[in-house]
Design a protein around this motif. Structure first.
Motif, PDB file in Angstrom:
ATOM      1  N   GLU A 169       0.829  -1.207   0.000  1.00  0.00           N
ATOM      2  CA  GLU A 169       0.000   0.000   0.000  1.00  0.00           C
ATOM      3  C   GLU A 169       0.866   1.260   0.000  1.00  0.00           C
ATOM      4  O   GLU A 169       0.522   2.269  -0.619  1.00  0.00           O
ATOM      5  N   LYS A 170       1.993   1.197   0.691  1.00  0.00           N
ATOM      6  CA  LYS A 170       2.873   2.360   0.810  1.00  0.00           C
ATOM      7  C   LYS A 170       3.703   2.588  -0.447  1.00  0.00           C
ATOM      8  O   LYS A 170       3.831   3.727  -0.917  1.00  0.00           O
ATOM      9  N   TYR A 171       4.276   1.507  -1.009  1.00  0.00           N
ATOM     10  CA  TYR A 171       5.233   1.651  -2.105  1.00  0.00           C
ATOM     11  C   TYR A 171       4.738   1.122  -3.444  1.00  0.00           C
ATOM     12  O   TYR A 171       5.372   1.374  -4.473  1.00  0.00           O
ATOM     13  N   GLY A 172       3.636   0.384  -3.448  1.00  0.00           N
ATOM     14  CA  GLY A 172       3.218  -0.234  -4.696  1.00  0.00           C
ATOM     15  C   GLY A 172       4.215  -1.310  -5.093  1.00  0.00           C
ATOM     16  O   GLY A 172       4.700  -2.073  -4.267  1.00  0.00           O
ATOM     17  N   ARG A 173       4.557  -1.348  -6.359  1.00  0.00           N
ATOM     18  CA  ARG A 173       5.541  -2.318  -6.841  1.00  0.00           C
ATOM     19  C   ARG A 173       6.943  -1.838  -6.461  1.00  0.00           C
ATOM     20  O   ARG A 173       7.315  -0.699  -6.730  1.00  0.00           O
ATOM     21  N   PHE A 174       7.732  -2.724  -5.818  1.00  0.00           N
ATOM     22  CA  PHE A 174       9.082  -2.299  -5.437  1.00  0.00           C
ATOM     23  C   PHE A 174      10.095  -3.424  -5.574  1.00  0.00           C
ATOM     24  O   PHE A 174       9.772  -4.608  -5.492  1.00  0.00           O
ATOM     25  N   ILE A 175      11.336  -2.998  -5.827  1.00  0.00           N
ATOM     26  CA  ILE A 175      12.496  -3.893  -5.868  1.00  0.00           C
ATOM     27  C   ILE A 175      13.162  -3.830  -4.503  1.00  0.00           C
ATOM     28  O   ILE A 175      13.398  -2.743  -3.966  1.00  0.00           O
ATOM     29  N   LEU A 176      13.470  -4.984  -3.931  1.00  0.00           N
ATOM     30  CA  LEU A 176      14.125  -5.033  -2.627  1.00  0.00           C
ATOM     31  C   LEU A 176      15.601  -5.372  -2.802  1.00  0.00           C
ATOM     32  O   LEU A 176      15.948  -6.370  -3.440  1.00  0.00           O
ATOM     33  N   ILE A 177      16.471  -4.539  -2.231  1.00  0.00           N
ATOM     34  CA  ILE A 177      17.915  -4.787  -2.270  1.00  0.00           C
ATOM     35  C   ILE A 177      18.391  -5.006  -0.843  1.00  0.00           C
ATOM     36  O   ILE A 177      18.317  -4.103  -0.004  1.00  0.00           O
ATOM     37  N   ASN A 178      18.854  -6.215  -0.563  1.00  0.00           N
ATOM     38  CA  ASN A 178      19.304  -6.560   0.785  1.00  0.00           C
ATOM     39  C   ASN A 178      20.813  -6.399   0.907  1.00  0.00           C
ATOM     40  O   ASN A 178      21.573  -7.008   0.155  1.00  0.00           O
ATOM     41  N   GLY A 179      21.231  -5.580   1.853  1.00  0.00           N
ATOM     42  CA  GLY A 179      22.656  -5.368   2.080  1.00  0.00           C
ATOM     43  C   GLY A 179      23.274  -6.505   2.878  1.00  0.00           C
ATOM     44  O   GLY A 179      22.621  -7.126   3.706  1.00  0.00           O
ATOM     45  N   ASN A 180      24.545  -6.739   2.610  1.00  0.00           N
ATOM     46  CA  ASN A 180      25.306  -7.735   3.370  1.00  0.00           C
ATOM     47  C   ASN A 180      26.767  -7.285   3.386  1.00  0.00           C
ATOM     48  O   ASN A 180      27.674  -8.041   3.061  1.00  0.00           O
ATOM     49  N   PHE A 181      26.954  -6.016   3.783  1.00  0.00           N
ATOM     50  CA  PHE A 181      28.263  -5.384   3.620  1.00  0.00           C
ATOM     51  C   PHE A 181      28.775  -4.799   4.937  1.00  0.00           C
ATOM     52  O   PHE A 181      29.248  -3.666   4.985  1.00  0.00           O
ATOM     53  N   SER A 182      28.665  -5.573   6.005  1.00  0.00           N
ATOM     54  CA  SER A 182      29.045  -5.040   7.314  1.00  0.00           C
ATOM     55  C   SER A 182      30.539  -4.750   7.426  1.00  0.00           C
ATOM     56  O   SER A 182      30.944  -3.919   8.237  1.00  0.00           O
ATOM     57  N   SER A 183      31.370  -5.412   6.621  1.00  0.00           N
ATOM     58  CA  SER A 183      32.806  -5.107   6.677  1.00  0.00           C
ATOM     59  C   SER A 183      33.140  -3.860   5.862  1.00  0.00           C
ATOM     60  O   SER A 183      34.055  -3.109   6.204  1.00  0.00           O
ATOM     61  N   ALA A 184      32.391  -3.609   4.787  1.00  0.00           N
ATOM     62  CA  ALA A 184      32.627  -2.423   3.961  1.00  0.00           C
ATOM     63  C   ALA A 184      31.850  -1.211   4.464  1.00  0.00           C
ATOM     64  O   ALA A 184      32.253  -0.069   4.248  1.00  0.00           O
ATOM     65  N   ASN A 185      30.734  -1.465   5.142  1.00  0.00           N
ATOM     66  CA  ASN A 185      29.877  -0.384   5.628  1.00  0.00           C
ATOM     67  C   ASN A 185      29.460  -0.670   7.070  1.00  0.00           C
ATOM     68  O   ASN A 185      28.291  -0.823   7.375  1.00  0.00           O
ATOM     69  N   PRO A 186      30.434  -0.772   7.983  1.00  0.00           N
ATOM     70  CA  PRO A 186      30.116  -1.152   9.365  1.00  0.00           C
ATOM     71  C   PRO A 186      29.433  -0.028  10.122  1.00  0.00           C
ATOM     72  O   PRO A 186      29.528   1.140   9.759  1.00  0.00           O
ATOM     73  N   TRP A 187      28.757  -0.404  11.202  1.00  0.00           N
ATOM     74  CA  TRP A 187      27.999   0.570  11.985  1.00  0.00           C
ATOM     75  C   TRP A 187      28.898   1.595  12.657  1.00  0.00           C
ATOM     76  O   TRP A 187      28.488   2.715  12.924  1.00  0.00           O
ATOM     77  N   SER A 188      30.147   1.252  12.944  1.00  0.00           N
ATOM     78  CA  SER A 188      31.060   2.169  13.618  1.00  0.00           C
ATOM     79  C   SER A 188      31.710   3.106  12.613  1.00  0.00           C
ATOM     80  O   SER A 188      32.308   2.670  11.632  1.00  0.00           O
ATOM     81  N   GLU A 189      31.611   4.401  12.847  1.00  0.00           N
ATOM     82  CA  GLU A 189      32.185   5.392  11.932  1.00  0.00           C
ATOM     83  C   GLU A 189      33.692   5.233  11.819  1.00  0.00           C
ATOM     84  O   GLU A 189      34.276   5.421  10.759  1.00  0.00           O
ATOM     85  N   LYS A 190      34.336   4.851  12.922  1.00  0.00           N
ATOM     86  CA  LYS A 190      35.787   4.661  12.887  1.00  0.00           C
ATOM     87  C   LYS A 190      36.151   3.539  11.919  1.00  0.00           C
ATOM     88  O   LYS A 190      37.105   3.631  11.160  1.00  0.00           O
ATOM     89  N   LEU A 191      35.354   2.479  11.947  1.00  0.00           N
ATOM     90  CA  LEU A 191      35.623   1.361  11.055  1.00  0.00           C
ATOM     91  C   LEU A 191      35.310   1.722   9.609  1.00  0.00           C
ATOM     92  O   LEU A 191      35.952   1.248   8.686  1.00  0.00           O
ATOM     93  N   ILE A 192      34.307   2.588   9.407  1.00  0.00           N
ATOM     94  CA  ILE A 192      33.992   3.033   8.054  1.00  0.00           C
ATOM     95  C   ILE A 192      35.189   3.766   7.460  1.00  0.00           C
ATOM     96  O   ILE A 192      35.625   3.508   6.344  1.00  0.00           O
ATOM     97  N   ASN A 193      35.750   4.693   8.234  1.00  0.00           N
ATOM     98  CA  ASN A 193      36.903   5.440   7.751  1.00  0.00           C
ATOM     99  C   ASN A 193      38.065   4.505   7.442  1.00  0.00           C
ATOM    100  O   ASN A 193      38.763   4.652   6.446  1.00  0.00           O
TER     101      ASN A 193
END
Length: 457
Positions: free
Chosen positions: A159-183
């Motif tokens: 109802e909110k988005y209609g037809r949508f493509i879902l992209i699931n991330g699995n990149f915790s080493s490349a995009n980790p939650w810690s900003e220090k690790l991101i840098n």
């Protein structure tokens, strides 16, 4: 209903949006058999064991890194069963198996996701009677006669988005939650390098690029990005803030989103397997291939796109199709080796194992009592002063230059936000058509915020 004199099974949850439904499902199966169940975040259950006084504990992390805790439970006379959060999707099955050898000396049963991981563990451990092939209960709910739960929830998303493509991330080493690790990860990014970190960074950057491409190719279709629970959401939000058809969503169970989507895109992610099991068209985007760093099973059950063009063509075909995705017999047989309950019920098998174990050992709950500091901390957490105490505690650490405590707390909240009693009750109500009991009592465990007793009424 069997009479187990209300023996208590504690079932901890690490990541709410990934595990809650499956852990609740196995808990309700145990309640049907006359057990009392305690369900909540692992960090709360661990600090409230002297209150809960479990007879049986289903540990969420049965690896050798958790040995000291398992020894403590063993010494206290608690029957311990091990269920991996990730027990079938891994790069090295031998490394997975070796990590189990010591812990099996301190638990009573190990729930293997499939025959393949079970066989690998048996090679390294002589007491094979402890190893039981059951599957993981969170995949029980993907069966055709049970997935209506997610189809119903998905209606609000459609109802909110209609037809949508879902992209699931699995990149915790490349995009980790810690900003220090991101840098740190950005500093080591080198497209010419063959290292694991560089490989993961390269895949992540190529996924970001292809999302820009897809919003151009399919301007009338919404794109929903679903970060991994260990990823930093802000990275995606900053990249796509200007695009009204691209959305970053981390709320709700991923299977709600899979059920509502037209196509799922992933890379080496368990959500690819979940999509295939749910009959949702699924594609593994592999612009760079390196089998040394890939799990492969999620790729095997998905369509594989090795180029941007191949990905675009696959999506276009499924956006126009009315059929559901169906695995071949070969894919199904391959999957069953690692996901035993693809056709059965892991929850029932897990309860069968519990009923076969000796749960009459002498308990010594005094061994589980926290020290004075931990006890005081737990009382504050469950009091009305909770938020003020946390703000003061985190503020102090920031003043002295220690950001680790506030960051860990933020990460924990990302993996396990609030679990309200009404949410537990509502989810039980959704599962009611699958149960043989009329009512389940849900009561909060004293001195906890998100942990509940489930008992037959």
């Amino acid at each position: 209903m069997n009479n187990h004199n209300q023996k208590i099974i504690s079932i901890p949850i690490e990541t709410k949006i990934r595990e809650f439904d499956g852990k609740l499902w196995v808990g309700l199966n145990a309640v049907e058999r006359g057990y009392s169940v305690v369900l909540g975040p692992s960090f709360e259950i661990r600090h409230a064991l002297e209150i809960i006084k479990p007879d049986i504990h289903i540990t969420k992390d049965p690896g050798d890194g958790n040995i000291e805790f398992l020894k403590q439970m063993d010494d206290a006379g608690i029957t311990v069963c091990g269920l991996d959060t990730e027990g079938a999707v891994f790069e090295s099955i031998d490394r997975f198996a070796i990590n189990k050898t010591e812990l099996l000396n301190h638990i009573d049963a190990f729930y293997a996701w499939g025959e393949k991981p079970a066989s690998a563990v048996r090679k390294h451990y002589s007491g094979t009677d402890k190893i039981h092939v059951t599957g993981n209960p969170r995949f029980d709910l993907l069966h055709p006669n049970r997935r209506f739960i997610y189809k119903e929830r998905a209606k609000t998303l459609i109802e909110k988005y209609g037809r949508f493509i879902l992209i699931n991330g699995n990149f915790s080493s490349a995009n980790p939650w810690s900003e220090k690790l991101i840098n740190s990860s950005e500093e080591v990014y080198d497209p010419s390098s063959s290292s694991r970190i560089s490989y993961n960074n390269r895949i992540f950057h190529l996924f970001i690029e292809v999302i820009y491409h897809l919003q151009t190719e399919f301007p009338e279709t919404h794109i929903v990005i679903r970060p991994h629970p260990s990823e930093e959401n802000e990275t995606y939000e900053a990249a796509f803030r200007k695009y009204e058809h691209i959305h970053v969503e981390d709320a709700r169970d991923v299977r709600d989103w899979i059920a509502g989507s037209s196509v799922v895109i992933h890379h080496d992610c368990t959500t690819g397997i979940e999509s295939a099991m749910m009959g949702t068209p699924v594609v593994s985007y592999r612009p760079v291939q390196n089998e040394e760093y890939e799990s492969r099973l999620p790729q095997i059950v998905s369509h594989e796109a090795l180029s941007r063009r191949g990905l675009t063509e696959y999506i276009a075909a499924w956006l126009e199709a009315d059929d559901s995705y169906k695995m071949t017999d070969e894919q199904t047989n391959e999957l069953k080796q690692c996901f035993y309950n693809i056709n059965g019920s892991a929850a029932e098998l897990m309860c069968d194992v519990i009923e076969s174990l000796d749960t009459t050992k002498q308990r010594n709950y005094d061994l589980l009592e926290p020290n004075l500091a931990d006890s005081l901390k737990q009382r504050i957490k469950s009091s009305s002063l909770h938020n003020q105490a946390i703000a003061a505690y985190d503020g102090f650490h920031k003043v002295i230059g220690d950001e680790s405590i506030p960051e860990q707390r933020q990460y924990r909240r990302q993996k396990f936000p609030i679990l309200d009693r009404h949410e537990v009750i509502d989810t039980i109500e959704q599962m009611k058509p699958l149960l043989e009991i009329d009512a389940v009592s849900v009561k909060q465990v004293p001195r906890t915020n998100n942990t509940y007793y489930l008992r037959p009424e």
